[in-house]
Design an enzyme around this catalytic site. Sequence first.
Site, mmCIF file in Angstrom:
data_model
loop_
_atom_site.group_PDB
_atom_site.id
_atom_site.type_symbol
_atom_site.label_atom_id
_atom_site.label_comp_id
_atom_site.label_asym_id
_atom_site.label_seq_id
_atom_site.Cartn_x
_atom_site.Cartn_y
_atom_site.Cartn_z
ATOM 1 N N GLU A 253 0.874 -1.175 0.000
ATOM 2 C CA GLU A 253 0.000 0.000 0.000
ATOM 3 C C GLU A 253 0.906 1.218 0.000
ATOM 4 O OE1 GLU A 253 -2.560 2.491 3.154
ATOM 5 O OE2 GLU A 253 -2.798 0.307 3.303
ATOM 6 N N CYS A 287 -2.080 8.914 2.562
ATOM 7 C CA CYS A 287 -1.839 8.479 1.186
ATOM 8 C C CYS A 287 -3.050 8.734 0.291
ATOM 9 C CB CYS A 287 -1.463 6.999 1.160
ATOM 10 S SG CYS A 287 -2.694 5.895 1.908
#
Length: 485
Positions: A253, A287
């Site tokens: 990720e 993110c």
Amino acid sequence: MSFFYELADQYIDGEWRTGTGSWDIIDFNPYNGEKLAAITIATAQEVDLAYRAAERAQRSWATTGPYERRAVLERALRITGELHDDIVDAIIDELGGTRVKAEYEVRVAEEFLRDAIHRALRPPGSILPSPVDGKENRLYRLPVGVIGVISPFNFPFLVAMKSIAPALALGNAVVVKPNQNAPVVGGALIAKIFEDAGLPAGLLNVLITDVAEIGDAFIEHPVPRVISFAGSDRVGRRVGAVAAGHFKRTILELSGNSALVVLEDADIDYAVDAAVFSRFVYQGQVCMAANRILVDRRVEREFTEKFAARVAALRTGDPRDPETRIGPVINTFQADALTALVDQAIAEGATALVHGRTRGNLVEPTVLAGLPEDSPLLSQEIFGPVALLVAFDGEGDAVRIANDTPYGLSGAVHTRSVERGVRFARRVVSGMFHVNDSTVQDDPLVAFGGEKSSGIGRLNGEATVDAFTTQRWISIQHGRSVFPF
């Protein structure tokens, strides 16, 4: 200061112990500089001890009944609930997260624990038909064994729990290396919760260390079969390359450069609310944050005026103050980098509609407009409270700009027509995209992950089962096979 910082140590094979490295990681409060803990780092020897302990413990855990595994997770959820306020305080102290951010992180982590409780009892496989008479095909879902988890600093409690809880529920053991900016919230705290929940020794281990000490030992070690990593794409490339060289599965990720798109028929006030949250939650150190806010030129003036006014009114300061919306960034290096980034943008010709000051680790929000289309800032991840406004002409132009980045993690589009929004979302190359909402979303049941440089693999729901189990085909011939020789 939370009592959790008394736990700042290595946790290996059910014991709290001091690392044997030659230097300490110092855990600071990023708002006031208070020293929270000093942790002597783990060495490659401790990496081996942790993985070997996990390997031993996992053998019996894999054969433990699912109801017993579920009971441990239920106790972990209960303990997390009892410690809710203390965990919130720890997130504020260690990460500089505002109270809104900390409450959100703990609440969502609890949802992932609830989902993991149910995962423990899900069917372990299936029976499939065969073209061969008398043949029975059984497809078993078995735990992979030991999983290495490398968690980030920004949502360490949530992101680590997303891997740890389901991995344990499915019969695996776990070794965690938290980010050195979040050794307690991302590691030691979680170990304490599961220790108090009665998890057998060795099934969860926490190593507080740094690559400067251990190199690639955490990834290269022969025991772990899956590495779950969340962090930058720069580090993720290294993790993926090393793991692939040892035939290990990875869940990566990585970074994002999400776009929040405002079409001409959007509810402007609502879109402003979503954009402010999407860009500035946890100081933009997310993110999934909306790095770029794309606005149809037909509504650019109205949106820009309202957005800039809302951003200018955000309070920057002490994250313990319930009215604070922007707390400190994680460290001085990040604060200085953001200041330089804003100066660079202005030098390139951008206009600062809101120009925040930097005071220590407090970086006030900035809104930039009018960047040249070829500005490198538009294609990179900005990990801080800086918003880039970009005007576009029609949907096609918006799709082009949204896709003009090496990343593809999240995004959002605002429009009064839901199906128009869905059609738009399907044209953007990203792992996740949201209609009439923020770019920052996470749900225990829905696959989470990115495209392009934003990662490989998925977590959450059935994707987590795929990530942390392996399939084994066992066939049974109830009659007699006929062989050609």
